[in-house]
Design a protein around this motif. Structure first.
Motif, PDB file in Angstrom:
ATOM      1  N   THR A   9      54.591-107.582 101.217  1.00 14.50           N
ATOM      2  CA  THR A   9      55.842-108.018 100.621  1.00 14.50           C
ATOM      3  C   THR A   9      55.546-108.669  99.279  1.00 14.50           C
ATOM      4  OG1 THR A   9      56.647-108.480 102.857  1.00 14.50           O
ATOM      5  CG2 THR A   9      57.946-109.364 101.050  1.00 14.50           C
ATOM      6  N   ILE A  10      56.384-108.399  98.314  1.00 10.76           N
ATOM      7  CA  ILE A  10      56.309-109.042  97.002  1.00 10.76           C
ATOM      8  C   ILE A  10      57.382-110.120  97.007  1.00 10.76           C
ATOM      9  CG2 ILE A  10      56.384-108.738  94.511  1.00 10.76           C
ATOM     10  CD1 ILE A  10      54.110-107.136  96.006  1.00 10.76           C
ATOM     11  N   VAL A  11      56.934-111.384  96.893  1.00 13.33           N
ATOM     12  CA  VAL A  11      57.864-112.500  97.078  1.00 13.33           C
ATOM     13  C   VAL A  11      57.691-113.558  96.004  1.00 13.33           C
ATOM     14  CG1 VAL A  11      58.515-114.393  98.614  1.00 13.33           C
ATOM     15  CG2 VAL A  11      57.930-112.189  99.574  1.00 13.33           C
ATOM     16  N   ALA A  12      58.656-113.722  95.150  1.00 11.50           N
ATOM     17  CA  ALA A  12      58.963-114.975  94.469  1.00 11.50           C
ATOM     18  C   ALA A  12      60.080-115.496  95.362  1.00 11.50           C
ATOM     19  CB  ALA A  12      59.401-114.743  93.038  1.00 11.50           C
ATOM     20  N   ALA A  13      61.163-114.747  95.444  1.00 11.57           N
ATOM     21  CA  ALA A  13      62.016-114.489  96.592  1.00 11.57           C
ATOM     22  C   ALA A  13      61.777-112.992  96.775  1.00 11.57           C
ATOM     23  CB  ALA A  13      63.464-114.797  96.248  1.00 11.57           C
ATOM     24  N   PRO A  14      62.200-112.344  97.855  1.00  9.12           N
ATOM     25  CA  PRO A  14      61.921-110.914  97.972  1.00  9.12           C
ATOM     26  C   PRO A  14      62.343-110.155  96.708  1.00  9.12           C
ATOM     27  CG  PRO A  14      62.835-111.740 100.010  1.00  9.12           C
ATOM     28  CD  PRO A  14      62.946-112.863  99.010  1.00  9.12           C
ATOM     29  N   VAL A  15      61.424-109.349  96.179  1.00 11.65           N
ATOM     30  CA  VAL A  15      61.654-108.642  94.922  1.00 11.65           C
ATOM     31  C   VAL A  15      61.986-107.178  95.219  1.00 11.65           C
ATOM     32  CG1 VAL A  15      60.688-108.020  92.676  1.00 11.65           C
ATOM     33  CG2 VAL A  15      60.069-110.204  93.725  1.00 11.65           C
ATOM     34  N   ASN A  16      63.195-106.780  94.873  1.00 15.83           N
ATOM     35  CA  ASN A  16      63.685-105.424  95.100  1.00 15.83           C
ATOM     36  C   ASN A  16      63.360-104.549  93.889  1.00 15.83           C
ATOM     37  OD1 ASN A  16      65.104-103.151  95.911  1.00 15.83           O
ATOM     38  ND2 ASN A  16      67.102-104.015  95.460  1.00 15.83           N
ATOM     39  N   GLY A  17      62.773-103.394  94.136  1.00 15.35           N
ATOM     40  CA  GLY A  17      62.518-102.435  93.066  1.00 15.35           C
ATOM     41  C   GLY A  17      61.317-102.763  92.197  1.00 15.35           C
ATOM     42  N   ALA A  18      60.413-103.596  92.686  1.00 11.15           N
ATOM     43  CA  ALA A  18      59.192-103.897  91.936  1.00 11.15           C
ATOM     44  C   ALA A  18      58.276-102.679  91.942  1.00 11.15           C
ATOM     45  CB  ALA A  18      58.471-105.089  92.550  1.00 11.15           C
ATOM     46  N   ASP A  19      57.527-102.511  90.871  1.00 11.55           N
ATOM     47  CA  ASP A  19      56.507-101.475  90.789  1.00 11.55           C
ATOM     48  C   ASP A  19      55.201-102.067  91.297  1.00 11.55           C
ATOM     49  OD1 ASP A  19      58.165 -99.529  89.605  1.00 11.55           O
ATOM     50  OD2 ASP A  19      57.836-100.402  87.622  1.00 11.55           O
ATOM     51  N   VAL A  20      54.694-101.539  92.395  1.00 21.12           N
ATOM     52  CA  VAL A  20      53.465-102.038  93.009  1.00 21.12           C
ATOM     53  C   VAL A  20      52.384-100.970  92.878  1.00 21.12           C
ATOM     54  CG1 VAL A  20      52.386-102.900  95.126  1.00 21.12           C
ATOM     55  CG2 VAL A  20      54.798-103.395  94.667  1.00 21.12           C
ATOM     56  N   SER A  21      51.246-101.362  92.339  1.00 25.82           N
ATOM     57  CA  SER A  21      50.108-100.447  92.221  1.00 25.82           C
ATOM     58  C   SER A  21      48.853-101.185  92.651  1.00 25.82           C
ATOM     59  CB  SER A  21      49.971 -99.948  90.779  1.00 25.82           C
ATOM     60  OG  SER A  21      49.746-101.033  89.899  1.00 25.82           O
ATOM     61  N   VAL A  22      47.765-100.451  92.723  1.00 29.05           N
ATOM     62  CA  VAL A  22      46.469-101.047  93.029  1.00 29.05           C
ATOM     63  C   VAL A  22      45.529-100.678  91.893  1.00 29.05           C
ATOM     64  CG1 VAL A  22      44.543-101.148  94.668  1.00 29.05           C
ATOM     65  CG2 VAL A  22      46.878-100.811  95.519  1.00 29.05           C
ATOM     66  N   VAL A  23      44.847-101.694  91.363  1.00 29.66           N
ATOM     67  CA  VAL A  23      43.865-101.482  90.306  1.00 29.66           C
ATOM     68  C   VAL A  23      42.545-102.103  90.742  1.00 29.66           C
ATOM     69  CG1 VAL A  23      45.600-101.405  88.473  1.00 29.66           C
ATOM     70  CG2 VAL A  23      44.525-103.581  89.039  1.00 29.66           C
ATOM     71  N   ASP A  24      41.450-101.644  90.128  1.00 29.17           N
ATOM     72  CA  ASP A  24      40.162-102.272  90.396  1.00 29.17           C
ATOM     73  C   ASP A  24      39.977-103.442  89.437  1.00 29.17           C
ATOM     74  OD1 ASP A  24      39.264-101.207  87.947  1.00 29.17           O
ATOM     75  OD2 ASP A  24      38.168 -99.575  88.907  1.00 29.17           O
ATOM     76  N   SER A  25      38.864-104.138  89.551  1.00 29.86           N
ATOM     77  CA  SER A  25      38.655-105.349  88.745  1.00 29.86           C
ATOM     78  C   SER A  25      38.514-105.051  87.253  1.00 29.86           C
ATOM     79  CB  SER A  25      37.438-106.122  89.257  1.00 29.86           C
ATOM     80  OG  SER A  25      36.287-105.316  89.226  1.00 29.86           O
ATOM     81  N   SER A  26      38.337-103.783  86.893  1.00 34.97           N
ATOM     82  CA  SER A  26      38.297-103.396  85.478  1.00 34.97           C
ATOM     83  C   SER A  26      39.665-102.938  84.973  1.00 34.97           C
ATOM     84  CB  SER A  26      37.280-102.262  85.272  1.00 34.97           C
ATOM     85  OG  SER A  26      35.988-102.701  85.608  1.00 34.97           O
TER      86      SER A  26
END
Length: 183
Positions: A9-26
């Motif tokens: 979950t992406i929470v400041a309060a629940p965030v609708n329509g956020a773009d979530v990705s995964v990146v490496d440390s670089s």
């Protein structure tokens, strides 16, 4: 070894329509963007070959209703930093104000994850648990909501109150996370 389907979950309060990705440390993209639902929840698959490195779940944008003001806002960047080998199929990884500050300490201030968690706990009195899906602090607890989920939601909401007390808008609280890590 299998790929790892993770959710969170992406929470400041629940965030609708956020773009979530995964990146490496670089900063290299490991998993392309998925969107959160109205409850701030997402699900994605991390390729097995990437699980042995540090990974950052990165969220940008989306709409949320600020807990302290009730105003609608556009979310800024939020992160959850996962150390190499810590994720597997079924892992939960939630990005909150706390996980974002810890990630900032690791990514931009040369701390290890353990050092960042220690600094955070010394300053704020708890260590964020990114394996918990925080509950929405603005609603009555759901019948199946755990105390840990409720507490995680209230802790995320505390940053909304802090931003308001500092005279910041709901949108400015995301810059506050980076500033707290800097301090």
């Amino acid at each position: 070894p299998a790929d790892a389907r993770i959710s969170g979950t992406i929470v400041a309060a629940p965030v609708n329509g956020a773009d979530v990705s995964v990146v490496d440390s670089s900063g290299n993209v490991v998993v392309e963007t998925v969107k959160t639902d109205a409850g701030g929840q997402y699900s994605l698959v991390i390729p097995n070959g990437s699980l042995a490195q540090d990974l950052i779940i990165k969220s940008t944008g989306g709409i949320f209703t600020d807990e302290a003001t009730g105003n609608s806002g556009t979310a800024g960047e939020m992160y959850a930093y996962a150390s190499a080998g810590s994720l597997s199929n079924g892992s939960v990884v939630s990005a909150t104000p706390g996980s974002t500050i810890i990630a900032e300490l690791v990514m931009n201030h040369g701390k290890t994850t353990t050092e960042a968690e220690t600094v955070f706990a010394a300053a704020l009195g708890y260590t964020p648990d990114m394996s918990v899906n925080p509950a929405d602090a603005t609603t009555a607890p759901a019948a199946d909501e755990t105390d840990v989920e409720t507490l995680a939601g209230f802790r995320a909401g505390a940053f909304s109150q802090l931003a308001m007390d500092l005279g910041l808008s709901q949108d400015d609280q995301f810059a506050l996370f980076a500033a707290l890590a800097q301090d």
